[in-house]
Design a protein around this motif. Structure first.
Motif, PDB file in Angstrom:
ATOM      1  N   PHE A  55       0.693  -1.626   0.172  1.00  9.36           N
ATOM      2  CA  PHE A  55       0.305   0.061  -0.133  1.00  9.36           C
ATOM      3  C   PHE A  55       0.721   1.465  -0.237  1.00  9.36           C
ATOM      4  N   CYS A  56       1.922   1.383   1.144  1.00 13.36           N
ATOM      5  CA  CYS A  56       2.623   2.451   1.053  1.00 13.36           C
ATOM      6  C   CYS A  56       3.668   2.741  -0.250  1.00 13.36           C
ATOM      7  N   SER A  57       4.031   1.847  -1.017  1.00 13.12           N
ATOM      8  CA  SER A  57       4.513   2.153  -2.190  1.00 13.12           C
ATOM      9  C   SER A  57       2.895   2.309  -3.438  1.00 13.12           C
ATOM     10  N   ALA A  58       2.504   2.055  -3.329  1.00 12.52           N
ATOM     11  CA  ALA A  58       0.648   2.566  -4.174  1.00 12.52           C
ATOM     12  C   ALA A  58       0.503   4.024  -4.182  1.00 12.52           C
ATOM     13  N   LEU A  59       0.997   3.826  -2.398  1.00 13.79           N
ATOM     14  CA  LEU A  59       0.241   5.365  -2.280  1.00 13.79           C
ATOM     15  C   LEU A  59       1.577   6.785  -3.063  1.00 13.79           C
ATOM     16  N   LEU A  60       3.150   5.860  -3.122  1.00  8.29           N
ATOM     17  CA  LEU A  60       3.920   7.195  -2.979  1.00  8.29           C
ATOM     18  C   LEU A  60       3.555   7.404  -4.554  1.00  8.29           C
ATOM     19  N   ASP A  61       3.710   5.477  -5.212  1.00  5.95           N
ATOM     20  CA  ASP A  61       3.754   6.276  -6.795  1.00  5.95           C
ATOM     21  C   ASP A  61       2.702   7.173  -7.326  1.00  5.95           C
ATOM     22  N   TYR A  62       1.225   6.961  -6.353  1.00  5.46           N
ATOM     23  CA  TYR A  62       0.164   7.750  -6.554  1.00  5.46           C
ATOM     24  C   TYR A  62       0.740   9.480  -6.652  1.00  5.46           C
ATOM     25  N   LEU A  63       2.004  10.042  -5.311  1.00  6.60           N
ATOM     26  CA  LEU A  63       1.636  11.327  -5.476  1.00  6.60           C
ATOM     27  C   LEU A  63       2.664  11.639  -6.004  1.00  6.60           C
ATOM     28  N   SER A  64       4.080  10.604  -6.581  1.00  8.19           N
ATOM     29  CA  SER A  64       4.548  11.517  -7.458  1.00  8.19           C
ATOM     30  C   SER A  64       3.869  11.560  -9.017  1.00  8.19           C
ATOM     31  N   VAL A  65       3.277  10.636  -9.126  1.00  7.30           N
ATOM     32  CA  VAL A  65       2.581  10.609 -10.436  1.00  7.30           C
ATOM     33  C   VAL A  65       2.158  12.231 -10.649  1.00  7.30           C
ATOM     34  N   GLY A  66       1.163  12.723  -9.685  1.00  5.97           N
ATOM     35  CA  GLY A  66       0.572  13.359  -9.496  1.00  5.97           C
ATOM     36  C   GLY A  66       1.518  15.172  -9.249  1.00  5.97           C
ATOM     37  N   HIS A  67       2.767  14.707  -8.562  1.00 11.61           N
ATOM     38  CA  HIS A  67       3.355  16.197  -8.415  1.00 11.61           C
ATOM     39  C   HIS A  67       4.121  16.067  -9.559  1.00 11.61           C
ATOM     40  N   PHE A  68       4.909  15.146 -10.204  1.00 17.11           N
ATOM     41  CA  PHE A  68       5.501  15.764 -10.962  1.00 17.11           C
ATOM     42  C   PHE A  68       5.078  15.081 -12.493  1.00 17.11           C
ATOM     43  N   GLU A  69       3.881  14.684 -12.521  1.00 18.93           N
ATOM     44  CA  GLU A  69       3.691  14.093 -13.912  1.00 18.93           C
ATOM     45  C   GLU A  69       2.570  15.273 -14.600  1.00 18.93           C
ATOM     46  N   VAL A  70       1.870  14.966 -13.589  1.00 23.83           N
ATOM     47  CA  VAL A  70       0.281  15.306 -13.939  1.00 23.83           C
ATOM     48  C   VAL A  70      -0.172  16.596 -13.691  1.00 23.83           C
ATOM     49  N   PHE A  71       0.227  17.614 -12.812  1.00 30.74           N
ATOM     50  CA  PHE A  71      -0.146  19.005 -12.093  1.00 30.74           C
ATOM     51  C   PHE A  71       0.161  19.581 -13.392  1.00 30.74           C
ATOM     52  N   ASP A  72       1.293  19.764 -13.434  1.00 27.54           N
ATOM     53  CA  ASP A  72       1.932  20.615 -14.610  1.00 27.54           C
ATOM     54  C   ASP A  72       1.487  20.316 -15.716  1.00 27.54           C
ATOM     55  N   MET A  73       1.087  18.892 -16.181  1.00 30.62           N
ATOM     56  CA  MET A  73       0.541  18.874 -17.760  1.00 30.62           C
ATOM     57  C   MET A  73      -0.984  19.497 -17.603  1.00 30.62           C
ATOM     58  N   LEU A  74      -1.522  19.489 -16.510  1.00 27.08           N
ATOM     59  CA  LEU A  74      -3.518  19.649 -16.948  1.00 27.08           C
ATOM     60  C   LEU A  74      -3.265  21.089 -16.678  1.00 27.08           C
ATOM     61  N   VAL A  75      -1.954  22.138 -16.613  1.00 29.69           N
ATOM     62  CA  VAL A  75      -2.441  23.101 -16.428  1.00 29.69           C
ATOM     63  C   VAL A  75      -1.402  24.140 -17.045  1.00 29.69           C
ATOM     64  N   GLU A  76      -1.017  23.460 -17.824  1.00 29.33           N
ATOM     65  CA  GLU A  76       0.529  23.797 -18.829  1.00 29.33           C
ATOM     66  C   GLU A  76       0.074  24.576 -20.376  1.00 29.33           C
ATOM     67  N   ASN A  77       0.715  26.107 -19.897  1.00 31.61           N
ATOM     68  CA  ASN A  77       0.271  26.727 -21.236  1.00 31.61           C
ATOM     69  C   ASN A  77      -1.497  27.241 -20.759  1.00 31.61           C
ATOM     70  N   ASP A  78      -1.655  27.487 -20.004  1.00 39.88           N
ATOM     71  CA  ASP A  78      -2.789  28.094 -19.198  1.00 39.88           C
ATOM     72  C   ASP A  78      -2.765  28.869 -17.830  1.00 39.88           C
ATOM     73  N   ASN A  79      -3.128  30.704 -17.949  1.00 39.17           N
ATOM     74  CA  ASN A  79      -2.634  31.205 -16.898  1.00 39.17           C
ATOM     75  C   ASN A  79      -3.421  30.559 -15.738  1.00 39.17           C
ATOM     76  N   GLU A  80      -4.083  30.845 -16.022  1.00 48.56           N
ATOM     77  CA  GLU A  80      -5.565  30.411 -15.435  1.00 48.56           C
ATOM     78  C   GLU A  80      -5.099  28.828 -14.406  1.00 48.56           C
ATOM     79  N   GLY A  81      -4.909  27.866 -14.771  1.00 53.74           N
ATOM     80  CA  GLY A  81      -4.804  27.058 -14.376  1.00 53.74           C
ATOM     81  C   GLY A  81      -3.441  26.857 -13.282  1.00 53.74           C
ATOM     82  N   LEU A  82      -2.450  27.622 -14.164  1.00 53.40           N
ATOM     83  CA  LEU A  82      -1.043  28.040 -12.656  1.00 53.40           C
ATOM     84  C   LEU A  82      -1.665  29.172 -12.140  1.00 53.40           C
ATOM     85  N   ALA A  83      -2.327  29.752 -12.243  1.00 52.48           N
ATOM     86  CA  ALA A  83      -2.972  29.801 -10.890  1.00 52.48           C
ATOM     87  C   ALA A  83      -3.911  29.955 -10.104  1.00 52.48           C
TER      88      ALA A  83
END
Length: 154
Positions: A55-83
């Motif tokens: 479980f802890c491994s899955a938790l860390l993997d999930y957190l990492s994907v969000g922080h290092f891959e998904v969050f920035d990609m979701l809002v890239e080139n979008d000033n409102e999204g970056l805010a």
């Protein structure tokens, strides 16, 4: 949390491979959480150390994907999204810190002293994950409100 996930999947599922994959990962994490919590079990004993570690491994993997891959990609080139990301990021970081603390406490070996606190720590982690998922859903909603469809795949 699983019902909320189903609502999110029905609302935004199928519109983006990235988000679909992320929501599938969230679902797997939640199922693992429920199994670890003993939901639908009648046993009152501590879960197997391998279950906790997995479980802890899955938790860390999930957190990492969000922080290092998904969050920035979701809002890239979008000033409102970056805010929005900048507004949510401190709260997301708090949830990450809480999840990391749980991992640091229970991932290796659970001592008898830790075992006594496991259920309450897991319950608190559940509340933290619920908060985190709501914050993540705000980012997902923003993407679809802006009618952007991230093309990057995880």
């Amino acid at each position: 949390m699983l019902q909320q996930l189903e609502s999110v999947k029905s609302k935004w599922g199928g519109k983006s491979q990235v988000i679909d994959r992320w929501l599938m990962d969230r679902q797997a994490l939640l199922v693992s959480f429920c199994e670890l919590a003993g939901i639908n079990k009648r046993s009152e004993c501590l879960p197997d150390p391998d279950e906790i570690d997995n479980f802890c491994s899955a938790l860390l993997d999930y957190l990492s994907v969000g922080h290092f891959e998904v969050f920035d990609m979701l809002v890239e080139n979008d000033n409102e999204g970056l805010a929005l990301r900048d507004k949510l990021y401190p709260r997301l970081t708090k949830t990450t810190d809480a999840a990391l603390a749980f991992n640091d406490t229970f991932a290796q070996a659970v001592t008898p002293e830790q075992a006594a606190e496991f259920d309450s720590a897991l319950a608190k982690l559940g509340e933290t994950l619920e908060e985190r998922f709501a914050l993540e859903d705000e980012l997902i909603a923003h993407v679809h409100t802006k009618k952007r469809d991230p093309e990057v795949t995880l």
